[in-house]
Design an enzyme around this catalytic site. Structure first.
Site, PDB file in Angstrom:
ATOM      1  N   VAL A 181      47.111  50.715  46.872  1.00  0.00           N
ATOM      2  CA  VAL A 181      45.845  51.007  47.554  1.00  0.00           C
ATOM      3  C   VAL A 181      45.903  50.479  48.990  1.00  0.00           C
ATOM      4  O   VAL A 181      45.362  51.091  49.912  1.00  0.00           O
ATOM      5  CB  VAL A 181      44.646  50.404  46.773  1.00  0.00           C
ATOM      6  N   GLU A 199      45.546  41.660  51.981  1.00  0.00           N
ATOM      7  CA  GLU A 199      45.856  40.532  51.105  1.00  0.00           C
ATOM      8  C   GLU A 199      46.342  41.130  49.794  1.00  0.00           C
ATOM      9  O   GLU A 199      45.546  41.530  48.948  1.00  0.00           O
ATOM     10  CB  GLU A 199      44.606  39.667  50.888  1.00  0.00           C
TER      11      GLU A 199
HETATM   12  N1  LIG Z   1      46.412  38.289  48.318  1.00  0.00           N
HETATM   13  C1  LIG Z   1      45.276  38.017  47.761  1.00  0.00           C
HETATM   14  O1  LIG Z   1      44.468  37.222  48.240  1.00  0.00           O
HETATM   15  C2  LIG Z   1      44.905  38.693  46.486  1.00  0.00           C
HETATM   16  C3  LIG Z   1      43.766  38.271  45.793  1.00  0.00           C
HETATM   17  C4  LIG Z   1      43.444  38.930  44.599  1.00  0.00           C
HETATM   18  C5  LIG Z   1      44.241  39.949  44.118  1.00  0.00           C
HETATM   19  N2  LIG Z   1      45.339  40.307  44.825  1.00  0.00           N
HETATM   20  C6  LIG Z   1      46.241  41.350  44.312  1.00  0.00           C
HETATM   21  O2  LIG Z   1      45.466  42.465  43.925  1.00  0.00           O
HETATM   22  C7  LIG Z   1      46.054  43.111  42.800  1.00  0.00           C
HETATM   23  C8  LIG Z   1      45.037  43.196  41.688  1.00  0.00           C
HETATM   24  O3  LIG Z   1      43.898  43.748  42.143  1.00  0.00           O
HETATM   25  P1  LIG Z   1      43.633  45.331  41.970  1.00  0.00           P
HETATM   26  O4  LIG Z   1      44.261  46.095  43.045  1.00  0.00           O
HETATM   27  O5  LIG Z   1      43.935  45.657  40.556  1.00  0.00           O
HETATM   28  O6  LIG Z   1      42.072  45.238  42.200  1.00  0.00           O
HETATM   29  P2  LIG Z   1      41.026  46.378  42.196  1.00  0.00           P
HETATM   30  O7  LIG Z   1      41.313  47.398  41.165  1.00  0.00           O
HETATM   31  O8  LIG Z   1      39.721  45.648  42.169  1.00  0.00           O
HETATM   32  O9  LIG Z   1      41.232  47.096  43.621  1.00  0.00           O
HETATM   33  C9  LIG Z   1      40.999  46.413  44.822  1.00  0.00           C
HETATM   34  C10 LIG Z   1      39.966  47.165  45.657  1.00  0.00           C
HETATM   35  O10 LIG Z   1      40.502  48.423  46.052  1.00  0.00           O
HETATM   36  C11 LIG Z   1      39.570  49.462  45.732  1.00  0.00           C
HETATM   37  N3  LIG Z   1      40.338  50.672  45.411  1.00  0.00           N
HETATM   38  C12 LIG Z   1      41.012  50.916  44.259  1.00  0.00           C
HETATM   39  N4  LIG Z   1      41.600  52.139  44.329  1.00  0.00           N
HETATM   40  C13 LIG Z   1      41.283  52.657  45.546  1.00  0.00           C
HETATM   41  C14 LIG Z   1      41.588  53.878  46.229  1.00  0.00           C
HETATM   42  N5  LIG Z   1      42.354  54.805  45.662  1.00  0.00           N
HETATM   43  N6  LIG Z   1      41.081  54.065  47.466  1.00  0.00           N
HETATM   44  C15 LIG Z   1      40.306  53.123  48.045  1.00  0.00           C
HETATM   45  N7  LIG Z   1      40.000  51.937  47.459  1.00  0.00           N
HETATM   46  C16 LIG Z   1      40.466  51.715  46.234  1.00  0.00           C
HETATM   47  C17 LIG Z   1      38.781  48.907  44.566  1.00  0.00           C
HETATM   48  O11 LIG Z   1      37.527  49.535  44.445  1.00  0.00           O
HETATM   49  C18 LIG Z   1      38.680  47.436  44.900  1.00  0.00           C
HETATM   50  O12 LIG Z   1      37.595  47.135  45.752  1.00  0.00           O
HETATM   51  C19 LIG Z   1      47.240  42.288  42.423  1.00  0.00           C
HETATM   52  O13 LIG Z   1      48.382  42.846  42.982  1.00  0.00           O
HETATM   53  C20 LIG Z   1      46.934  40.943  43.058  1.00  0.00           C
HETATM   54  O14 LIG Z   1      48.082  40.172  43.308  1.00  0.00           O
HETATM   55  C21 LIG Z   1      45.682  39.724  45.977  1.00  0.00           C
END
Ligand SMILES: NC(=O)c1ccc[n+]([C@@H]2O[C@H](COP(=O)([O-])OP(=O)(O)OC[C@H]3O[C@@H](n4cnc5c(N)ncnc54)[C@H](O)[C@@H]3O)[C@@H](O)[C@H]2O)c1
Ligand SMILES: CCCCCCCC=O
EC number: 1.2.1.3
Length: 927
Positions: A181, A199
């Site tokens: 994403v 992030e």
């Molecule tokens: N670096 C950091 O601080 C941090 C913190 C938390 C999680 N993460 C990483 O995030 C990942 C897990 O989170 P996730 O990605 O499953 O969370 P998630 O599914 O909540 O997605 C993150 C955000 O992206 C949006 N999103 C999802 N698909 C999208 C699209 N096609 N278009 C636009 N927006 C979209 C979601 O609505 C959400 O707000 C892991 O890789 C984790 O390591 C990183």
């Protein structure tokens, strides 16, 4: 924006438009405003702590303490830090100068970017959404948050809403989530050239060196890995260790898993759950092909996967192909630090790297020879909580960073500012044509030489400037030289004095070795100058030599707070600062009288036990905070208490009235039958049906038994009154039989014809014949449905004796017709006058042979009693047992012999058809 346009926008467009409009009013720029917003945010987090924790308990089965511990306390700290330091962060930042800019103002001015979009992830939804928001607010931005009002609208939604949001123009996008994403976000951002912070995550390695305290190392790894059920961006993804250590690592991890989450983590409040079944299935699939050393228990319906350790995992195993983001911990063996470094460097740059070792040199070496977003030695995750460290990824694990001042800087534009004066033009000549070798030499000196006042000394610079100015103006005689010198010095000294109150003015004014001219020194020191802060408003002018003394009292000079709170500010702002802002100022709390530093006082506010406060339940009571807890729990009339019967919560003062109506309130049976567990809502049913002492009616009451007795005696009554009940029942059966017959007759009549023709089918003919033949006495008369001769005419009925009647008995089928009492009899001619025909229909196929029906016709004789007007209300002679002659049938006892019937198809499919026709004269039909 006109109202129509705004209304036609999508929800996402409106949110961004609202934020941008608010940003453009400029109110987010003032530091006071930012601080107020940050403090509001802090209050919000504190006030809503319970709801926040409850939400995460539902989503991730986080324990109640887990959320404050790992999310909201850190946010509170970030806000406090920003509030304390905002003035310093947002102030112009002087930077080092070159000789070229020695007399200029050169500084960096952080400025807000505009509207920042914050997109958070679900695993630490508060930390990764509010964390960036703190930076955005501190930096003076508006923000749209996707997981309230005006500057910081919240847009909730999934992929569609986020993509709509991404079409809008932002000044920065701060995204937290997965890398796939992340690429979509960057692509959308590229359309508007919007800077982006990503992030992301990745596989964060954890190297455990043979030279380390394994028990402590494994305890810290077990905590970092299984916290939040492994759904932490910086959780150690896998362990690298030497083969000889693997068993001990597993044993230690296992021991700690048990210590943290008990023998059965399914029942442990501190062990979380996987966010949803999609991730559950993804994680279970990652186990394929690996050896489970510990754990592996799972339950899909509960999204539970126990803490799991995998041993001897190969680099090409499924679990090593993507970020795990769950409670699976693979162990891979390496020969030592060299191979570990190689292994790490062959893969994408991770978000975190963990090194456990007692060898400081090895730690430094691993840091030097690898790259990752952050690195922690001898612990896990803890760098996230250090606000002074930038938190963020590198390469595949992300870009940009936040926390503390890093968040502020990331969400600010650091604007380079150079402010020159329209003086000292001689110094500029070296860059103006005609270009000469001499000018180039001076340019080289000025451009390449950076000013280090500590070692060079202000006056030496001064001298150099003077020499340079003299050379450039090429003034050979001493008069001109001195004039040029004075002019240059006047301008220069004033500018210099502005530029650096940091400069150590106590160094010898004149370095004799360089320019031993005491007279010139005096001349310079006697020159009249303005205060270096003249532009800020200081009106002081005097001789150069008095500047130092003036600066020690100048209201516009920058000074450090004498309380050593680390703030630097104008002297005239000092009293205000020391009285209201200084973190180290001394204060007495008005309520408890204790003394605090400003910083501690801020934390004390809102918690002072002696402060008089209103009850939070809004009962109107006011008391010192110290007794508030006791009041809320046991005295407040508005405190919430669960009803001990139905368990629903009620305000204390409504609990009593509720209990008087509570459906679960325990009740006693009015018959005192002693049945336990009767409640208000079940009492009626109990008394009616369940109570053993209640008087009940005999179950045969419908049949007419009037007996009434206690429920327990019903059995005996049933035994004793069997006879009575049987005869009552047979009465019921008889009555019902009569009713049934009447009903059947009514139905038949309703379905009967009204055109003088009856076509009557008698089914089961052979059985009926057989039945009557086997009887020793009596015959069987079958009755057709009643039918009418015509509309409003005579009511008639045909009957048949399958085995014959009278002279035809035993050999013929007999057929009769009778007139029944009808509704219109009063309007009709009597006796019944019309010709009647009976036919037995031949059911042969007309296509094969012409059917030969048997037909008999007669015209009623007016003298026959059978066709007189029947007595109203009379029943048929046979059915009712009443001998009313008008009801007797007239017909043919020997209509057709049984023998004859067999000759053609009069009986087919075991049925015969008898047709009766009444020839009503046309005149009657027309009337
Ligand atoms: N670096 C950091 O601080 C941090 C913190 C938390 C999680 N993460 C990483 O995030 C990942 C897990 O989170 P996730 O990605 O499953 O969370 P998630 O599914 O909540 O997605 C993150 C955000 O992206 C949006 N999103 C999802 N698909 C999208 C699209 N096609 N278009 C636009 N927006 C979209 C979601 O609505 C959400 O707000 C892991 O890789 C984790 O390591 C990183
Ligand atoms: C101290 C633990 C905090 C972990 C927060 C991690 C945010 C990313 O998933």
């Amino acid at each position: 924006m006109n109202d129509f346009l705004f209304r036609s926008m999508s929800r996402e467009q409106k949110a961004v438009e609202r934020a941008r409009k608010a940003f453009l009013t400029g109110r987010s720029q003032s530091l006071e405003y930012r601080i107020t917003q940050l403090k509001n945010l802090l209050r919000f987090i504190r006030e809503r702590q319970k709801e926040i924790a409850e939400g995460l308990k539902k989503d991730l089965r986080r324990s109640e303490c887990g959320t404050p511990l790992y999310e909201t306390l850190g946010l509170e700290n970030e806000i406090n830090l920003a509030v304390r330091n905002l003035k310093e962060w947002a102030a112009p930042r002087p930077v080092s100068k070159s000789m070229m800019t020695i007399s200029d103002q050169v500084y960096i001015q952080p400025e807000p970017l505009g509207v920042v979009l914050v997109i958070g992830a679900w695993n630490y939804p508060w930390a990764v959404t509010i964390g960036p928001l703190i930076g955005a607010i501190a930096a003076g931005n508006a923000a749209v948050i996707k997981p309230s009002e005006e500057l910081y609208p919240v847009v909730t939604g999934g992929v569609t809403e986020t993509q709509e949001l991404l079409k809008q123009r932002f000044d920065h996008i701060f995204y937290t989530g997965n890398g796939t994403v992340g690429k979509i976000i960057m692509e959308a951002a590229a359309k508007h050239l919007t800077p982006t912070t990503l992030e992301l995550g990745g596989k964060s390695p954890c190297y455990i060196d043979s030279n380390c305290d394994l028990a402590i190392a494994c305890r810290r790894v077990a905590w970092g890995k299984f916290l939040n059920c492994g759904q932490t961006c910086i959780a150690p993804d896998y362990i690298l260790c030497e083969p000889s250590m693997q068993d001990r690592v597993i044993e230690e991890l296992k021991k700690n898993i048990k210590d943290f989450y008990t023998e059965d983590p399914t029942k442990c409040l501190d062990y979380g759950r996987i966010i949803n079944q999609r991730h559950f299935k993804r994680l279970m699939a990652l186990l394929e092909g690996s050896t489970i050393a510990v754990g592996g228990e799972n339950n899909e319906s509960d999204c539970y996967i126990g803490p799991t350790i995998l041993r001897d995992v190969k680099p090409d195993a499924k679990v090593m192909q993507e970020e795990i983001f769950g409670p699976l911990l693979p162990i891979l063996t390496v020969s030592g630090a060299d191979e570990a470094i190689k292994f790490i460097n062959q893969r994408e740059k991770p978000l975190a790297l963990y090194i456990f070792s007692s060898d400081d040199k090895l730690i430094k070496r691993m840091i030097a020879e690898t790259s990752s977003g952050g690195v922690v030695a001898n612990d896990c995750l803890m760098h996230f909580s250090v606000s002074s460290l930038p938190f963020g990824g590198v390469g595949n694990s992300g870009m940009g960073c936040y926390h503390g001042k890093h968040g502020f800087d990331n969400l600010s534009h650091l604007r380079g500012c150079l402010i020159k004066k329209l003086k000292m033009e001689n110094v500029n000549k070296m860059r103006y044509p005609p270009h000469t070798v001499d000018k180039l030499g001076w340019a080289r000196f000025f451009i390449l030489k950076h000013v280090d006042f500590g070692s060079l000394g202000r006056m030496m610079l001064l001298a150099l400037m003077v020499i340079f100015a003299a050379v450039i103006v090429q003034a050979p005689n001493s008069m001109e030289f001195n004039m040029a010198l004075s002019n240059a010095l006047c301008a220069f000294t004033a500018d210099m004095a502005y530029t650096e109150s940091k400069v150590n003015l106590n160094i010898p004014l004149w370095n004799e070795e360089i320019f031993p001219d005491m007279e010139l020194e005096q001349q310079i020191l006697s020159l009249p100058i303005r205060c270096i802060h003249s532009e800020e408003g200081c009106r002081w002018t005097a001789q150069n030599k008095l500047l130092q003394a003036h600066l020690s009292v100048c209201e516009f000079n920058v000074v450090s707070c004498p309380n050593r709170c680390s703030v630097k500010l104008l002297r005239r702002e000092l009293p205000e600062h020391m009285q209201h802002d200084c973190a180290k100022r001394k204060l007495h709390c008005d309520h408890c009288g204790d003394e605090f530093t400003g910083e501690a006082y801020e934390n004390h506010q809102g918690v002072c036990p002696e402060e008089s406060v209103y009850c939070e339940n809004k009962c109107g009571a006011r008391m010192v905070r110290r007794v508030l807890g006791q009041h809320s729990v046991s005295e407040c009339p508005k405190r919430k208490l669960p009803c001990r019967y139905c368990k629903k919560e009620f305000l204390y003062d409504t609990l009593q009235p509720h209990q008087q109506q509570c459906p679960r309130f325990p009740m006693q049976c009015p018959n005192r039958c002693g049945t336990p567990g009767i409640t208000r809502e079940t009492l009626m049913a109990h008394v009616k049906e369940g109570c053993s002492t209640a008087m009940v009616l005999c179950p045969f009451r419908e049949a007419g038994c009037k007996h009434k007795c206690p429920k327990t005696a019903v059995g005996r009554h049933l035994e004793e009154a069997t006879h009575t009940h049987l005869s009552l029942l047979s009465g019921v059966v008889n009555r019902q039989r009569l009713e049934l017959r009447e009903l059947r007759r009514a139905v038949e009549e309703l379905s009967g014809s009204r055109d003088g023709t009856l076509l009557w089918k008698l089914t089961d003919f052979s059985q009926r014949l057989q039945e009557v033949k086997s009887r020793t006495s009596g015959s069987l008369e079958l009755f057709s449905p009643a039918f009418y001769s015509h509309n409003y005419g005579y009511r008639l009925q045909v009957s048949a004796f399958p085995n014959g009647n009278g002279s035809g008995e035993g050999s013929h089928l007999s057929v009769y017709i009778r007139v029944l009492p009808g509704e219109y009899d009063g309007l009709l001619e009597w006796p019944f006058p019309y010709r009647v025909s009976f036919s037995l229909l031949d059911q042969s196929d007309p296509a094969l042979t012409k059917p030969q029906h048997i037909t008999e016709t007669f015209i009623p004789d007016p003298t026959w009693k059978n066709f007189q007007r029947p007595r109203p209300g009379a029943l048929g002679s046979v059915r009712g047992g009443c001998l009313d002659e008008s009801m007797l049938g007239f017909g043919y006892p020997k209509f057709i012999s049984h023998e004859e019937m067999k000759k053609r198809n009069y009986i087919r499919d075991n049925a015969i058809f008898i047709k009766a026709t009444i020839d009503v004269v046309q005149k009657i039909l027309n009337s």
